[in-house]
Design a protein around this motif. Sequence first.
Motif, PDB file in Angstrom:
ATOM      1  N   GLU A 126       1.326  -1.304   0.374  1.00  0.00           N
ATOM      2  CA  GLU A 126       0.007   0.164   0.510  1.00  0.00           C
ATOM      3  C   GLU A 126       0.642   1.484   0.638  1.00  0.00           C
ATOM      4  O   GLU A 126       1.846   1.055   0.270  1.00  0.00           O
ATOM      5  CB  GLU A 126      -0.988   0.005   1.591  1.00  0.00           C
ATOM      6  CG  GLU A 126      -1.863  -1.021   1.599  1.00  0.00           C
ATOM      7  CD  GLU A 126      -2.840  -1.341   2.266  1.00  0.00           C
ATOM      8  OE1 GLU A 126      -3.445  -1.083   2.539  1.00  0.00           O
ATOM      9  OE2 GLU A 126      -2.316  -1.273   3.628  1.00  0.00           O
ATOM     10  N   GLN A 128       0.870   5.197   1.796  1.00  0.00           N
ATOM     11  CA  GLN A 128       0.312   6.075   2.494  1.00  0.00           C
ATOM     12  C   GLN A 128       0.919   6.970   2.102  1.00  0.00           C
ATOM     13  O   GLN A 128       1.870   7.580   2.604  1.00  0.00           O
ATOM     14  CB  GLN A 128      -0.068   5.070   4.163  1.00  0.00           C
ATOM     15  CG  GLN A 128      -0.307   6.086   5.135  1.00  0.00           C
ATOM     16  CD  GLN A 128      -0.483   5.311   6.221  1.00  0.00           C
ATOM     17  OE1 GLN A 128      -0.081   4.249   6.333  1.00  0.00           O
ATOM     18  NE2 GLN A 128      -0.602   6.007   7.760  1.00  0.00           N
ATOM     19  N   ARG A 133      -5.007   6.020   2.184  1.00  0.00           N
ATOM     20  CA  ARG A 133      -4.286   4.782   1.475  1.00  0.00           C
ATOM     21  C   ARG A 133      -4.435   4.441   0.756  1.00  0.00           C
ATOM     22  O   ARG A 133      -5.708   3.751   0.241  1.00  0.00           O
ATOM     23  CB  ARG A 133      -4.763   4.783   2.555  1.00  0.00           C
ATOM     24  CG  ARG A 133      -3.387   2.992   3.512  1.00  0.00           C
ATOM     25  CD  ARG A 133      -3.229   2.493   4.437  1.00  0.00           C
ATOM     26  NE  ARG A 133      -2.372   1.971   5.291  1.00  0.00           N
ATOM     27  CZ  ARG A 133      -1.904   0.873   5.633  1.00  0.00           C
ATOM     28  NH1 ARG A 133      -2.473   2.134   7.439  1.00  0.00           N
ATOM     29  NH2 ARG A 133      -1.111   0.115   5.955  1.00  0.00           N
TER      30      ARG A 133
END
Length: 436
Positions: A126, A128, A133
């Motif tokens: 991911e 962020q 996110r």
Amino acid sequence: MSSTPGPHSLTFRVMRLCRPSFQVDSPLRVDPLDLFTGEDFFDDPVAASQLPRLCPQSGSGKTGEPDLTYRNRFELHSPTDAMGLSGLLILPQAFGAIYLGETFCSYISINNSSKFEVRDVIIKAEIQTERQRLLLLDTTKSPVESIRTGGRYDFIVEHDVKELGAHTLVCTALYSDGDSERKYLPQFFKFIVANPLSVKTKVRSVKESTFLEACIENHTKSNLFMDQVEFEPAQQWSATILKADEHSSEINCQTRGIFKPPILIRAGGGIHNFLYQLRLSSAQVKVDGSNILGKFQITWRTNLGEPGRLQTQQILGSPIAHQEIELQLLDVPSLTVLERSFMVYLKLKNQTDSKRGPFEVWLSHGDPHEEKAVIVNGVQKLVLPQVEAFSSTDFELNLIATGLGVQKITGITVFDMKEKKTYDPLLDLEIFVDGY
């Protein structure tokens, strides 16, 4: 889910995928002749003829064999050696500078450094930011069955960078180790996104035209080759880019229609200016006070071809004051003759959604103690019929000049006979009055 305490069998390794950079040799190379000869050495033909014997070519002595002593490594063997480029490329050793508008591409490898095989590995990656996110990879529905001892699982993720500031690449793994215990491993890789360029604008209004100047400045450490700098005007505007006259060599160039050379903005503060002329289009947005001019679409490439793309925010100009009834000048003679009538051609526009009128048009007297040099010839008030919604009507005023030289036509006023409303007069007009 929090991370599982204790040692982990798996670990993440991350490398950014980007273009390599040139390897530059820092030592300054020299020509051996410069050490033994002066500037006037070749002026003497006898000395010049002895040059091959005095300074023989250094090297290994045998053609094709390398000189393992490297005793001539600082000597120039070809003119390109002075550039300091060795012809080698260096792969990136760190994330490096990451800029807004680029595509962040990363090669991620998850390695099993334990003595046991791990099974049912669920991997997530991911990005962020401070605002959101974003999920780049998720193997929840199709976990990696196993990663053997000393083995690895590799994948690539991409992300279009659209925010400035701190970013974190979050890599997590949920797996079963040798004891069939379910473990959770998170790892974080932080980087900063900077602004590659800035766009500074200036807006100037001249009569019915608005001029927009845009200055683009390069904040990166590499040259930017601008593929496209396009201004997208708002709905009520039309835009024309203004350029300097081209050189004759560029006009006659046969490849110009096929290949459009990019605009170079040099590294470390280089700038380039663009100038646009904006005009209100015929299909205006009927919203009072709208001052949105449009926005820029900018695309570029770096030295080794890496692309980038940015879109600016809406650029604002002076608020557009839409009048209900507007009086426009069509034509006025620049030269008139004293005490002879002449015509001034005008347009009356109804910018409302309803029928207006009839109207009266006259020259206001202004100061009663001041004698006007231009007056109406004939009937003092001209009556115009009703004008449909968002329509216009053309008319003419018959005037006469009573004074010589440069004179002003002032106070052309419109009065709505039905609404009993007087609108702002037309701006003063200047004419030259001759005596013949």
